[in-house]
Design an enzyme around this catalytic site. Structure first.
Site, PDB file in Angstrom:
ATOM      1  N   GLU A 160       0.823  -1.210   0.000  1.00 56.76           N
ATOM      2  CA  GLU A 160       0.000   0.000   0.000  1.00 56.76           C
ATOM      3  C   GLU A 160       0.861   1.267   0.000  1.00 56.76           C
ATOM      4  OE1 GLU A 160      -2.795  -0.384   3.193  1.00 56.76           O
ATOM      5  OE2 GLU A 160      -3.699  -2.196   2.361  1.00 56.76           O
ATOM      6  N   GLU A 185      -4.430  -9.009  -0.207  1.00 58.46           N
ATOM      7  CA  GLU A 185      -4.979  -8.780   1.141  1.00 58.46           C
ATOM      8  C   GLU A 185      -6.452  -8.476   0.948  1.00 58.46           C
ATOM      9  OE1 GLU A 185      -4.044  -5.737   4.838  1.00 58.46           O
ATOM     10  OE2 GLU A 185      -2.391  -6.412   3.576  1.00 58.46           O
TER      11      GLU A 185
END
Length: 551
Positions: free
Chosen positions: A466, A541
């Site tokens: 991220e 994820e």
């Protein structure tokens, strides 16, 4: 810590190098021993020193100490090291008898006490701050002729090391394994090692732990020896009848003597013991030329290989040795597996040509109530429980794991996404990885790939999680630089990332990844596959799970 789901999406020598009987009675050419016991520990710097030894003061010295790691050269003492202000804790004469006795691995944060004023995301535990470790040890006169290294599997964080009052080096990133050359600073008899850790507040989004929380080793070699992590084993051709095993070796030969290189491969049984006879051997003569960087390649053919699978994770042992004038001067053992991997955009992940649905979790590196101090049995138990749940893959969220964790995954048949960091240049936390990125990202990511590239369990290199740059114009270029560093160390595994910004699937960022990983974006899968039909996709994820108590 809390696991996250990680799931795949459909679219997606001769002999044992033993010489004569008299040679066997001589000391081993290489010794690697645990250096975990008998340390003294103290929190905080000496009174009145303030931040005299903070990262800002030793930045150049740390850079100089690690600059040779990437290119395998021994780095001479840097003038920058002399500029580091010393304190009494590094001096051999300092009386540390009042310090607490500890054995490693050690995590001072898990000891508490809990403080409700601390951030909840990091466990409300006092893991931040400065900690010192000291240890006295003996060096014999014969050992002074050896090359002696200190290997640290993980130190949280901004570690700085002194030997006999002299600054040796260090490494800021707490998740990187690294090595320092102690040889120039050793003396016959008693020696004193001092290690300072500076774990800043607001540096992590999860519990990082603290201290010398992984194993520490002492390695003794002859001056001519194979470099640390200098063995790179690949299997360019694998078939049922035979497998081609390429053993790449990086040699450190300061005297430029002629050497003979020998390698043998053994099949390991379920308990990790090698067979009585090698399944393949090769010997490179003294006139064999190395590349300019000191690298050699030995090609061996293994007949009827037992391929590494999840159901039967067969391992092999490569024993490589260096001889000069017929004498064995170094010997290194490397465990590896023979297998093929492939990610496809229309048939998922293939292991040895067979489709294997990835059913994984993302796990932080701590061990729950045990903290971050690595414990092999505790980690093994975690994996056993996960396998009972049906898990066959683990993402190391969001950093390189302990080496022993990957050993377990190799042996237990678990796939691994090996991840680099949680940030690049743009911050998530005030004291996060962005403060190290400019100086250390190449060293950290190459250290990860170089250390872990022989593990058959590792099937993906993740460049980050991220990362804020994923939606920024500079993101693709930064990604390419990091990806190229990894490919220099290992080109046999695809690159991926955990991507949370939907724009990154279409702004060019996706083109630098061999496998695209989406975090929490299931609605993007179909669109991504339609616009990027040749790029495999994984759900890197997909859910955060919370523990709960039944009534």
């Amino acid at each position: 810590m809390i696991p996250h789901l990680f799931v795949s999406i459909f679219c997606l020598t001769t002999g044992l190098l033993v010489t004569s009987a008299s040679a066997q009675s001589q000391p081993a050419p290489r010794e690697r021993t645990l250096f975990n016991d008998g340390w003294r520990f103290q929190k905080d710097d000496p009174s009145g020193t303030g931040d005299a030894l903070g990262y800002g003061k030793i930045r150049e010295a740390l850079l100089a100490s690690a600059s040779g790691f990437v290119d395998w050269k021994i780095v001479p003492r840097s003038p920058a090291a002399d500029a580091v202000k010393l304190v009494s804790y590094v001096e051999p004469s300092f009386d540390d008898s009042s310090w607490r006795k500890v054995n490693l691995p050690h995590d001072w944060g898990i000891e508490g006490p809990f403080d409700q004023n601390l951030p909840g995301e990091t466990g409300k535990l006092p893991w931040h701050g400065v900690g010192w470790y000291r240890k006295d040890f003996q060096v014999s006169a014969p050992d002074q002729k050896k090359q002696i290294y200190l290997q640290i599997d993980g130190a949280m964080s901004y570690s700085a090391v002194w030997l006999n009052g002299k600054f040796v080096g260090g490494w800021p990133y707490g998740y990187s394994s690294y090595q320092l050359d102690l040889t120039p600073y050793l003396q016959a008899g008693e020696n004193t090692l001092a290690i300072r850790l500076d774990n800043p507040k607001d540096s992590s989004r999860w519990y990082p732990g603290s201290g010398l929380y992984r194993n520490v080793w002492i390695v003794k070699t002859n001056p001519i020896h194979l470099a640390t992590w200098g063995t790179h084993i690949t299997t360019p051709k694998v078939a049922a009848s035979s497998a081609s095993v390429d053993i790449g070796l990086r040699l450190l030969n300061p005297t430029n003597q002629k050497v003979t290189l020998a390698a043998s491969i053994y099949e390991l049984d379920a308990s990790g013991r090698p067979g009585a006879k090698p399944v393949a051997s090769v010997r490179l003569p003294e006139d064999q030329k190395s590349a300019a960087d000191g690298s050699f390649h030995a090609i061996l053919d293994v007949k009827n290989p037992q391929r590494w699978t999840l159901g039967k994770p067969q391992l092999y042992l490569a024993i490589t040795g260096i001889l000069t004038g017929g004498a064995l001067v170094d010997r290194v053992e490397t465990t590896f597996g023979i297998r093929t991997i492939e990610f496809t955009s229309d048939n998922g992940f293939l292991l040895n040509g067979e489709r294997v649905p990835i059913q994984g979790v993302c796990m932080h590196h701590d061990l729950g109530a045990l903290g971050s101090a690595f414990n092999t049995r505790a980690s093994e138990r975690q994996i056993q429980i996960l396998k009972e749940m049906g898990v066959n893959a683990i993402r190391t969220a969001h950093n390189p794991p302990a080496p022993e964790f990957l050993d377990l995954c190799d042996r237990m048949g678990i796939l691994v996404m090996d991840e680099f960091s949680d940030a690049w240049k743009k911050r998530k936390k005030p004291n996060g990885y962005q403060n190290m990125f400019e100086d250390w990202s190449e060293k950290d990511i190459r250290a990860m790939a170089r250390r872990d590239r022989n593990h058959p369990s590792v099937i993906l290199w993740s460049l980050g999680n991220e990362i804020p740059e994923q939606g920024a114009p500079e993101g693709p270029a930064m990604q390419k630089v990091l990806g190229d560093f990894v490919k220099k160390e290992d080109s046999t595994r695809p690159l991926t990332m955990g991507v949370s910004d939907g724009r990154a699937g279409y702004n060019g960022f996706q083109k630098g990844l061999d496998v695209f990983g989406y975090n929490y974006k299931p609605w993007e899968y179909k669109k991504f596959h339609e616009q990027n039909p040749l790029i495999p996709l994984v759900g890197s994820e997909t859910a955060s799970t919370l523990s709960s108590r039944g009534e």
